[in-house]
Design an enzyme around this catalytic site. Sequence first.
Site, PDB file in Angstrom:
ATOM      1  N   GLU A 150      29.015  46.492  49.543  1.00 54.56           N
ATOM      2  CA  GLU A 150      27.789  46.865  50.242  1.00 54.56           C
ATOM      3  C   GLU A 150      27.287  45.851  51.270  1.00 54.56           C
ATOM      4  OE1 GLU A 150      27.043  47.877  46.465  1.00 54.56           O
ATOM      5  OE2 GLU A 150      25.914  49.712  46.851  1.00 54.56           O
ATOM      6  N   LYS A 187      32.085  37.178  44.057  1.00 50.91           N
ATOM      7  CA  LYS A 187      31.014  38.179  44.073  1.00 50.91           C
ATOM      8  C   LYS A 187      31.559  39.456  44.721  1.00 50.91           C
ATOM      9  CE  LYS A 187      27.608  34.509  45.108  1.00 50.91           C
ATOM     10  NZ  LYS A 187      26.521  34.123  46.038  1.00 50.91           N
TER      11      LYS A 187
END
Lengths: 751, 209
Positions: free
Chosen positions: A708, A704
């Site tokens: 952020e 993934k």
Amino acid sequence: MNKNGQPFDSGLAYHQEVKPKEGKGSPAVPPAAEAQEYKFIGKRTPRIDGDRIVTGRAKYTHDIVFENMLFGKILRSPHAAAEIVSLDLSAAKALPGVKAALQLKEGRVKWAGEQVAAVAAVDEETAEKALSLIKVEYKVLPHVLTQDKAAQDGAPQVQDSPNVQKLDDYSRGDTEKGFKEADVVLERTYRLAAEIHHPAETHASIAKWDEDRLTVYDSTQALFSVRDGLARNLNMPASKVRVIKQYMGGGFGSKLGLNDFTVAAALLARQAQKPVKITLTRRENAMCVGFRPTHIITVKAGAKKDGTLTALTMKNMTGGGVGRGDGVAEPFADLYKCPNVKTEEFSVFSNTCGSRAMRAPGHTQGTFALEGFMDELAAELGLDPLELRQKNYTTISESADRIPYSTKGLDQCYKLGAEKIDWSRRNKKPGEGQGRVRRGIGVASQIWWGAGVPGTLADIKIYRDGSVEAVCGTQDIGTGTRTHIAVVAAETLGLEPQDIAVRLGDTEYPWAPISGGSLTTPSVAPAVRDAALKAAEYLKKIAAEKLMCRAEDLVLENKKVTDKTSPDRSITLKDLAKTQPREAVFHGERSGMPATFAFNTFGAQFAEVEVDTETGRITVKKVVAAHEVGRIINVQTAESQVVGGITQGLSAALFEERILDETIGRAVNPNMHDYKIATSMDIPEIVPIFIPMADPRINNLGAKGLGEPPRIPASAAIANAVYNAIGVHPGEIPMTPARVLDALKRKEKRT
Amino acid sequence: MEKTQAKKKKPVSRRDFLKGLSGGAVGATIAARVLGQTKAPAQGQEVPVKIFTTKTITLTVNGKNYPLEVDPKTTLLEALRDKLGLTGTKKVCNRGECGGCTVLLDGKPVYSCMTLVVRADGHEVTTIEGLADGAKLHPVQAAFIEKDGYQCGFCTPGFIMASVALLKTNPAPTQEDIRAGLSGNLCRCGNYFKIYEAVASASEKMRKA
């Protein structure tokens, strides 16, 4: 560009882009979740281009020059609101050295700094002088800068539609019923100031025409968006526009789309028939290319005595200048299992530049409010804040049809993080410590997208001398994408990362999404892996013929293809490649994802602070950051993402604030001195923890995104630690000494 | 914005003029504003007076001499980047706030955006391009790679120059010394924590060597 003249709209548009999309890619190939020990993936690999960076040889857009290149400058409106009555370029055009001049705006200007005209000249000094010769007559109109003032009745109207606009709504269950069921109901309001991105390299573009073809060197996170945007704005085919960016000095969301000055550079270059470079000044960077929107977020929740949430409502008022502010509802909808949730969001127009996405737009702000609120609720209920979070834990995506998360390691983040910070050391009751300097520990959790984009393309090329190239049109925005690509290709082909020639940063290469939304690694790495797996299959096939063995018995390692049933039988990649009639190219694509699962990233950060109750000064001592972001490709660069996210979160929590002056109509701190940014003196000990959890369905690497996630809970965790230290939540960032002292005064009044 | 106002010609008084020449960081800004501009004609005066012309200097950068004819208001940063093509030194804030343009002047770190190039005449300038010995990196450069002491890399040349200067005067800095020694440099990606590790590692290796 949207109707507000902003090339990039933060908030909703961004979220649509970064939310997982299923189906678009080729059928999913089996994930690389096999119980296999990787040589490079998940280990530490120093950046393959590190030597270029540390010697100053890495060429950023700022550093690129061409022969006969001109320098462009933009004349910007000095007024926050005005009508352009007349504009005269003749004196500017007559100045020796000026080669092109353009009027860029007619009618109304809506913010101080909006483009009005542009010139290109032989050097920057001449261009600046030419700007001073442009005669503009303005009819000044009333303006309003801050969100608070702009939302009031009778405030000057900024756009053609009213200042306050509905942004978004979300609801599930029945919140009225939920509040009736509650033992405790609490309401709190949180405020967030505007942060400025301030990338080290200011925005810059060079436009260069060759007949009817345009090449633009742009300091951007979004090569393909800039290409398509230029084609649209210049009314020319995208096939004749090429955008290149090799190195970029930071963006953090402010470089996610086409900039209006880049179009101006292309027009000036066409007029002058010479390349034109426009480099924004630091001041322009602070005033004209976005900010994280301001917010007033009111949270109300009801809970049973044991902490079970029965209702949760949130109202968000956000200020995005002439553009829209950020929606912040997602963490409220999905972080906790609450049957009754309602969120209402409004955006307020005002006369500043439009806001832009900034590292985890919306989530960062929403998390500050939600996670601050959870701690205040825990105190109200007399519960451990961590216990309250675990009590309302969910393994399904509450807002996305209640489908299960493919993986969710947040429980492990809580557990490992709490151990590492030694959670038992916190004040059991907020503010129970004594003395002038108080210690506190706080936690905040995080949810974000970061699944990547199906359909991302990458090529692997095997040359006849055995050298290998990995090609993808993605951007390395400072996260180490070049190295990630090399790691994945080298791992798959039995080579070393340094053996892979990585080509990226050019729209002539295979398509990749924007580098934002934590999309890059989970989009690009699987595409590279796919291409490399195809290349490996081909190499095994031709090696099997050469070695007279079965292809399925062959392995690629140590730069050789070896028969694992008889290890003395092998051929080097170099010798094997020679036998090809030509170089071979393999096309890879990032696969789709099953629609029956939700794909998100998770994490929890634990902060420890000291607060001087006499001066209001906060010192952050330590932050433990535990994140579940699937398989880590390169621990070395992943740690840097965590360190950077926490540092930016600390900086926003303690220092960063754009200060607007209604009388002059603009910010009073458009620089890097009066706008405070964390320095080396402010940084705590940082402990990154990655939960080892490869997602079995997301892509062929189980990876993934991570850009952020570490930024999202950092400010919230620090604020919660301050709350734990002094017994009152400051409720607003930045938590300047004055605001901390105000909070302490509020507390005194209450008791 | 204020471009138009800022560029309005202001009469230059002798006092301002001398202040501008007095050197130092503040002096450099003032000088950059007043030098090389044409003095506005005062009342009764017909002919504009050019108050300054170009100056010939010899800039010694990374051991090489460069004879240069410069406009005296040129900063060292502009001369390095625009005249010598040494773009390793970065322009970040261009007003002495961030340290991105740090170079060594006679071994001492200076903000090249706040240093007039004429001040470097006859002095030794070292930039990021001059640290490595051929292909052999300076230990500080190698440590930044080893510890990932960068992200976007744009502030990195400034940080490396400041670190080299720090280790020259303090070969065995504590973490507090490193923090203080680098406090004049901003890293917007926020990789300070990794930078401390890089400087500590370089210090150890340099002491062993």
